[in-house]
Write a protein that holds these residues in place. Structure first.
Motif, PDB file in Angstrom:
ATOM      1  N   THR A  67     -11.646 -20.584   1.940  1.00 43.56           N
ATOM      2  CA  THR A  67     -11.180 -21.460   3.023  1.00 43.56           C
ATOM      3  C   THR A  67      -9.692 -21.740   2.912  1.00 43.56           C
ATOM      4  O   THR A  67      -8.945 -21.688   3.906  1.00 43.56           O
ATOM      5  CB  THR A  67     -11.967 -22.785   2.999  1.00 43.56           C
ATOM      6  OG1 THR A  67     -13.371 -22.503   3.108  1.00 43.56           O
ATOM      7  CG2 THR A  67     -11.549 -23.678   4.144  1.00 43.56           C
ATOM      8  N   LEU A  68      -9.250 -22.032   1.692  1.00 43.85           N
ATOM      9  CA  LEU A  68      -7.829 -22.303   1.469  1.00 43.85           C
ATOM     10  C   LEU A  68      -6.977 -21.073   1.772  1.00 43.85           C
ATOM     11  O   LEU A  68      -5.929 -21.160   2.419  1.00 43.85           O
ATOM     12  CB  LEU A  68      -7.613 -22.755   0.021  1.00 43.85           C
ATOM     13  CG  LEU A  68      -6.165 -23.078  -0.377  1.00 43.85           C
ATOM     14  CD1 LEU A  68      -5.659 -24.278   0.418  1.00 43.85           C
ATOM     15  CD2 LEU A  68      -6.078 -23.362  -1.875  1.00 43.85           C
ATOM     16  N   ALA A 109     -20.745 -18.657   2.958  1.00 43.51           N
ATOM     17  CA  ALA A 109     -19.547 -18.636   3.803  1.00 43.51           C
ATOM     18  C   ALA A 109     -19.871 -18.961   5.256  1.00 43.51           C
ATOM     19  O   ALA A 109     -19.045 -19.546   5.973  1.00 43.51           O
ATOM     20  CB  ALA A 109     -18.863 -17.274   3.704  1.00 43.51           C
ATOM     21  N   LEU A 148      -7.714 -18.545   3.794  1.00 44.26           N
ATOM     22  CA  LEU A 148      -7.711 -18.261   5.227  1.00 44.26           C
ATOM     23  C   LEU A 148      -6.711 -19.162   5.957  1.00 44.26           C
ATOM     24  O   LEU A 148      -6.104 -18.760   6.965  1.00 44.26           O
ATOM     25  CB  LEU A 148      -9.121 -18.456   5.805  1.00 44.26           C
ATOM     26  CG  LEU A 148     -10.129 -17.339   5.516  1.00 44.26           C
ATOM     27  CD1 LEU A 148     -11.540 -17.776   5.907  1.00 44.26           C
ATOM     28  CD2 LEU A 148      -9.747 -16.054   6.256  1.00 44.26           C
ATOM     29  N   GLN A 149      -6.538 -20.376   5.464  1.00 40.54           N
ATOM     30  CA  GLN A 149      -5.581 -21.295   6.070  1.00 40.54           C
ATOM     31  C   GLN A 149      -4.137 -20.891   5.776  1.00 40.54           C
ATOM     32  O   GLN A 149      -3.243 -21.068   6.610  1.00 40.54           O
ATOM     33  CB  GLN A 149      -5.835 -22.722   5.565  1.00 40.54           C
ATOM     34  CG  GLN A 149      -7.164 -23.319   6.018  1.00 40.54           C
ATOM     35  CD  GLN A 149      -7.458 -24.642   5.331  1.00 40.54           C
ATOM     36  OE1 GLN A 149      -6.720 -25.077   4.441  1.00 40.54           O
ATOM     37  NE2 GLN A 149      -8.551 -25.284   5.743  1.00 40.54           N
ATOM     38  N   ASN A 204     -16.133 -20.463  -1.848  1.00 39.05           N
ATOM     39  CA  ASN A 204     -15.892 -20.956  -0.487  1.00 39.05           C
ATOM     40  C   ASN A 204     -14.598 -21.766  -0.403  1.00 39.05           C
ATOM     41  O   ASN A 204     -13.832 -21.646   0.561  1.00 39.05           O
ATOM     42  CB  ASN A 204     -17.070 -21.815  -0.022  1.00 39.05           C
ATOM     43  CG  ASN A 204     -18.097 -21.013   0.751  1.00 39.05           C
ATOM     44  OD1 ASN A 204     -17.916 -19.819   0.975  1.00 39.05           O
ATOM     45  ND2 ASN A 204     -19.175 -21.655   1.149  1.00 39.05           N
ATOM     46  N   GLN A 205     -14.376 -22.590  -1.410  1.00 37.34           N
ATOM     47  CA  GLN A 205     -13.153 -23.396  -1.408  1.00 37.34           C
ATOM     48  C   GLN A 205     -11.915 -22.502  -1.465  1.00 37.34           C
ATOM     49  O   GLN A 205     -10.942 -22.706  -0.740  1.00 37.34           O
ATOM     50  CB  GLN A 205     -13.162 -24.357  -2.602  1.00 37.34           C
ATOM     51  CG  GLN A 205     -14.214 -25.453  -2.491  1.00 37.34           C
ATOM     52  CD  GLN A 205     -14.348 -26.255  -3.780  1.00 37.34           C
ATOM     53  OE1 GLN A 205     -13.740 -25.928  -4.796  1.00 37.34           O
ATOM     54  NE2 GLN A 205     -15.161 -27.307  -3.735  1.00 37.34           N
ATOM     55  N   VAL A 255     -19.189 -22.529   6.396  1.00 40.31           N
ATOM     56  CA  VAL A 255     -17.851 -23.127   6.487  1.00 40.31           C
ATOM     57  C   VAL A 255     -16.885 -22.299   7.345  1.00 40.31           C
ATOM     58  O   VAL A 255     -15.760 -22.749   7.611  1.00 40.31           O
ATOM     59  CB  VAL A 255     -17.247 -23.305   5.080  1.00 40.31           C
ATOM     60  CG1 VAL A 255     -18.072 -24.286   4.260  1.00 40.31           C
ATOM     61  CG2 VAL A 255     -17.132 -21.975   4.352  1.00 40.31           C
ATOM     62  N   ILE A 256     -17.295 -21.118   7.789  1.00 44.88           N
ATOM     63  CA  ILE A 256     -16.395 -20.252   8.557  1.00 44.88           C
ATOM     64  C   ILE A 256     -16.949 -20.046   9.956  1.00 44.88           C
ATOM     65  O   ILE A 256     -18.142 -19.734  10.137  1.00 44.88           O
ATOM     66  CB  ILE A 256     -16.211 -18.896   7.838  1.00 44.88           C
ATOM     67  CG1 ILE A 256     -15.470 -19.110   6.516  1.00 44.88           C
ATOM     68  CG2 ILE A 256     -15.463 -17.904   8.711  1.00 44.88           C
ATOM     69  CD1 ILE A 256     -15.302 -17.853   5.690  1.00 44.88           C
ATOM     70  N   ASN A 257     -16.108 -20.202  10.947  1.00 47.61           N
ATOM     71  CA  ASN A 257     -16.501 -20.024  12.345  1.00 47.61           C
ATOM     72  C   ASN A 257     -16.583 -18.534  12.662  1.00 47.61           C
ATOM     73  O   ASN A 257     -15.571 -17.827  12.633  1.00 47.61           O
ATOM     74  CB  ASN A 257     -15.469 -20.694  13.261  1.00 47.61           C
ATOM     75  CG  ASN A 257     -15.897 -20.673  14.719  1.00 47.61           C
ATOM     76  OD1 ASN A 257     -16.838 -19.968  15.097  1.00 47.61           O
ATOM     77  ND2 ASN A 257     -15.188 -21.432  15.554  1.00 47.61           N
TER      78      ASN A 257
END
Length: 871
Positions: free
Chosen positions: A217-218, A244, A220-221, A213-214, A247-249
């Motif tokens: 997330t990184l 996921a 995707l940013q 997930n970390q 932490v993901i919209n």
């Protein structure tokens, strides 16, 4: 982004590829990821004049790739699938009389070769993604080469891959030319993000999904476009998507699964742009590793793991393991990010770990169950793999185990030629084991056949359920499949079924029922399928239970509970000798007998995943001809007796056991002798003869003719001196009555016995005429214990062993305690005696301690008693 076909790296190489294949029987195309080989090479051959009006077969290792490529290539021609470009996968075919390019999996090519070995209507076979080296791919290539050399010298074979040991393959294909093509020039930046725990463990830990997930997330940013996350299996995909979601919209990013258990429409969704216009994160297995261009992928996150089957030849079973992928597979996965634009790949392992990994994956043929391959070869007409050419030859031991099973199933003769039943089995499109079950069921009517085909469909699917919380009882899955067939929507709501898997299982079952019904009702000739099936020797049975059906498929996996109590520990023994276990809370744990249909192939004890209960009566009825009766006679050390047991066995399992009441004398004697020798003769009544043995063994140290009584010699020669004289013994307890001393003495002649008495007598006679036993022990001087006064007048020390050894005397005080030890009585009387006598006079004043012992009459020590007894 639309792909410009003229800009693909493969385009300038197409003329060379066409020319090479026009001039050679075989060729190799090594094209890096993104080159366009899977899409452009087949179209180039369709347009080439050398292949005009000729049919081409394109092989892909996965059904998703087959369908996707067919759709894509047909679209390039402006046609619908099924016209010039068609495809065939299991339970799905779109072709027509106009089809010239047919895309299929390697297994279906094998079926076609068995039906038409010359492939009369085919000019070219393209083996795409050959680096994956599936068992079917290796077998298909071996069969194609055999057809090419013996039937079709004009048949062309082109082997294609992005990562391939091309030089080795070229030598194998008689120095076939190699064409190398670079991939698309979109760089992929590789980043290694090492997990804080060992790679071999992290799929099972929450920390892995947190780490994933970390990274996700990184990424995707920092990056745009769609993402592809490679995971080893459905379980990890489910867990990763669950993590996921936290932490993901979902309004911005769609999370999509992609694996073989999904329906074709669900799989296709992953290949298309998101219907809501969102970015996509696709969680996929190896299904997305090759042959597919997924829309807009710019970033790959790779776990570096994959599922693999590992076959254990000692158990004949296969287990699924999660293992690190090879470097070649990592390259393939990273290449997914650079198909249409520069991309990024995050590898969840260290760079040093990557360099330590093997360059290529192990070939499946080295670690697979070869049962179906062996049957295919027998149908092909060869009795040994050596008759074909293999890039990697099947391991001989694995192949022999496969042949043995096929003979047990009745599909091969002792000469490894197929039986008529084997020829029927190969046409069903299922494994040999399941074919045996379904062919047998066809004798018992449509209801039994339906159950058998349902079981075969469930076992072919792996499992129908989304999770592993269900009982391992296969009957639960059978009921779920039947519920789905009756009311699909309702069943999917009530039962945790995987819709695509249960739908395919239902389709397979109905197809097999229809095919088997036709086969077994065809009775027009002596060798008709119907008559062949009736030769299965099951006519004595009225019907077959679920357990019996599975037992026909898995005769080596009938399981007996190790404990006799109903609340057992879930541990079973299989008829192949191996162990198995199931959760203690599972309902089947109360069953004394099971058939293990699905379990992992651990070397000693495998975990059960699917099984069915079976009764002992059903086993004996089904395998009456395979049962063997054994009589065993052995010594029971707890009860100190010899017991006989008669057992009925199926393989390694004892089905029945009962005592033998009237044990034959010959069997009793054989066990008696073997037990005595195994226990080093310790149970013989040695106390009767121990003193005699001590004498003769001591004498053997000085006279070689007596050295035949050592324990190891008596054991080695037991059959000569003792065993013939045990025939009168009918019970272990009677050994105590055995005249062992007489048997031992019989080993010596009369003259030797006389010599023994002279040179190693039992007693010494003192001057007083008192007899004292001589104590013998190996390696020691014989000893006599005697009161000192009994030896008055004994000037010399007596000797043994023909004068070689002097007796050692323990001279005793009146209290029978040693006061002197000597082997030289003459010196003792002259020297030591006076000191001893001086001391003893003070302790025993009433006893005789004369100054001149050699002149004293031997006898009792008390002075008064001696005078009274003296004349």
């Amino acid at each position: 982004m639309p792909i410009n076909m003229h800009s693909l790296p493969i385009t300038p190489y197409l003329p060379d590829i066409l020319h090479t294949m026009a001039c050679n029987a075989c060729g190799i195309l090594q094209a890096e990821p993104g080159a366009g080989k899977s899409t452009q090479v087949p179209l180039a051959f369709l347009r080439a004049s050398d292949f005009k009006d000729k049919k081409i077969i394109l092989l892909e290792p996965r059904r998703l790739a087959v369908r996707a490529l067919a759709e894509y290539l047909a679209k390039q021609l402006g046609e619908a699938v099924g016209q010039t470009v068609g495809y065939q996968v299991r339970n799905d075919r779109k072709t027509s009389a106009n089809t010239r390019l047919e895309i299929m999996t390697e297994g279906l090519l094998i079926r076609r070769l068995q039906q038409d070995p010359s492939l009369a209507d085919t000019a070219l076979i393209l083996f795409d993604e050959f680096h994956e080296r599936s068992l079917d791919a290796d077998l298909a290539l071996a069969m194609c080469l055999d057809a090419q050399s013996g039937l079709r010298d004009d048949l062309k074979i082109l082997v294609m891959s992005a990562t391939l040991e091309s030089q080795e393959l070229s030598v194998f294909l008689h120095n076939a030319p190699i064409i190398k093509c670079p991939g698309r020039c979109f760089p992929v930046t590789i980043t290694h993000v090492k997990m804080p725990v060992a790679p071999s463990n992290y799929p099972n830990y929450h920390s892995f999904y947190q780490h994933l997930n970390q990274t996700l997330t990184l990424a995707l940013q920092n990056h745009t476009g769609n993402f592809l996350v490679f995971l080893p299996g459905k379980k990890e995909i489910f867990n990763a998507m669950q993590a996921a979601h936290a932490v993901i919209n979902p309004q911005n990013v769609g999370l999509i699964a992609l694996h073989g258990g999904l329906s074709p429409s669900a799989q296709s969704q992953a290949l298309q742009p998101d219907a809501k216009g969102r970015r996509k994160v696709i969680f996929a297995t190896n299904i997305a590793q090759t042959s597919l261009t997924i829309d807009g992928i710019t970033c790959v996150i790779d776990s570096g793991l994959a599922r693999a089957n590992v076959y254990d030849v000692s158990s004949g079973m296969t287990r699924m393991i999660t293992q690190p992928i090879a470097q070649a597979s990592a390259i393939q996965r990273a290449g997914r990010a650079g198909r249409t634009t520069p991309g990024h790949a995050y590898r969840l392992w260290s760079e040093s770990d990557h360099l330590a990994r093997p360059a290529f994956e192990n070939q499946a043929i080295l670690s697979s169950d070869l049962t179906d391959l062996a049957l295919e070869l027998a149908i092909w007409g060869v009795s040994t793999p050596d008759a074909l050419r293999w890039l990697t030859a099947p391991p001989p031991v694995h192949y022999q185990v496969a042949k043995d099973l096929l003979m047990q199933l009745g599909f091969l003769t002792a000469k490894a030629t197929p039986t008529l039943l084997g020829e029927l089995a190969i046409t069903l499109g299922m494994s040999a084991r399941l074919a045996k079950m379904c062919l047998a069921a066809s004798q018992f009517g449509s209801a039994t056949l339906e159950v058998a085909c349902d079981l075969a469909a469930i076992l072919s699917a792996g499992d129908l359920f989304k999770n592993n919380q269900q009982s391992i009882d296969i009957e639960v899955r059978l009921q779920a499949l039947q519920a789905y067939r009756a009311a699909p929507s309702n069943a999917l709501k009530r039962i945790p079924l995987m819709a695509a898997v249960v739908n395919e299982a239902n389709t397979n079952s109905l197809k097999w029922q229809q095919r088997l019904s036709k086969l077994t009702h065809n009775n027009n000739s002596h060798n008709s399928p119907g008559l062949v099936v009736k030769d299965l020797a099951l006519s004595t049975l009225a019907t077959l239970s679920i357990g019996q059906l599975l037992a026909l498929a898995y005769p080596d996996r009938i399981a007996k509970r190790r404990t006799q109590t109903l609340d057992g520990d879930g541990r079973y023994q299989l008829s192949n000798g191996k162990g198995a276990f199931l959760p203690a809370y599972d309902a089947l744990n109360t069953q004394a007998w099971l058939v293990a249909a699905h379990l992992d192939g651990q070397r000693t004890e495998g975990k059960l995943f699917m099984a069915a209960a079976i009764r002992l009566e059903e086993i004996t009825a089904l395998f009456s001809e395979q049962l063997s009766t054994h009589s065993a006679v052995k010594f029971n050390p707890d009860k100190q007796r010899i017991e006989g047991t008669q057992t009925v066995r199926l393989g390694a399992l004892v089905l029945k056991s009962q005592p033998i009441k009237n044990l034959p004398a010959v069997e009793f004697l054989r066990c008696l002798i073997s037990t005595l020798t195994a226990r080093n003769l310790s149970d013989l009544p040695w106390h009767q003869a121990q003193d005699w043995l001590n004498r003769v063994r001591w004498l053997g140290e000085h006279q070689p003719e007596f050295d035949c009584f050592l324990p190891e010699q008596l054991l080695a020669e037991f059959d000569d001196w003792c065993a013939p004289y045990l025939s009168h013994i009918t019970a272990w307890a009677q050994l105590k009555q055995l005249d062992l001393l007489s048997l031992l003495k019989a080993r010596l002649s009369y003259a030797q016995l006389q010599t023994l008495e002279r040179n190693a007598p039992t007693h010494f006679v003192a001057p007083s005429q008192k007899r004292a036993r001589i104590h013998y022990a190996a390696g020691q001087t014989p000893r006599v214990r005697m009161p000192l006064q009994e030896l008055f007048g004994q000037v010399t020390t007596p000797t043994l062993a023909n004068g070689k050894v002097a007796i050692t005397f323990e001279l005793l005080s009146p209290a029978q305690r040693p006061i002197q030890i000597t082997a030289d009585l003459g010196r003792f009387w002259l020297d030591s005696y006076h000191e001893v006598a001086k001391e003893m006079r003070g302790q025993y004043p009433k006893h005789r301690w004369p100054e001149k012992p050699l002149e004293e009459k031997a006898g009792k020590s008390l002075q008064r008693a001696f005078k009274k007894d003296s004349p």
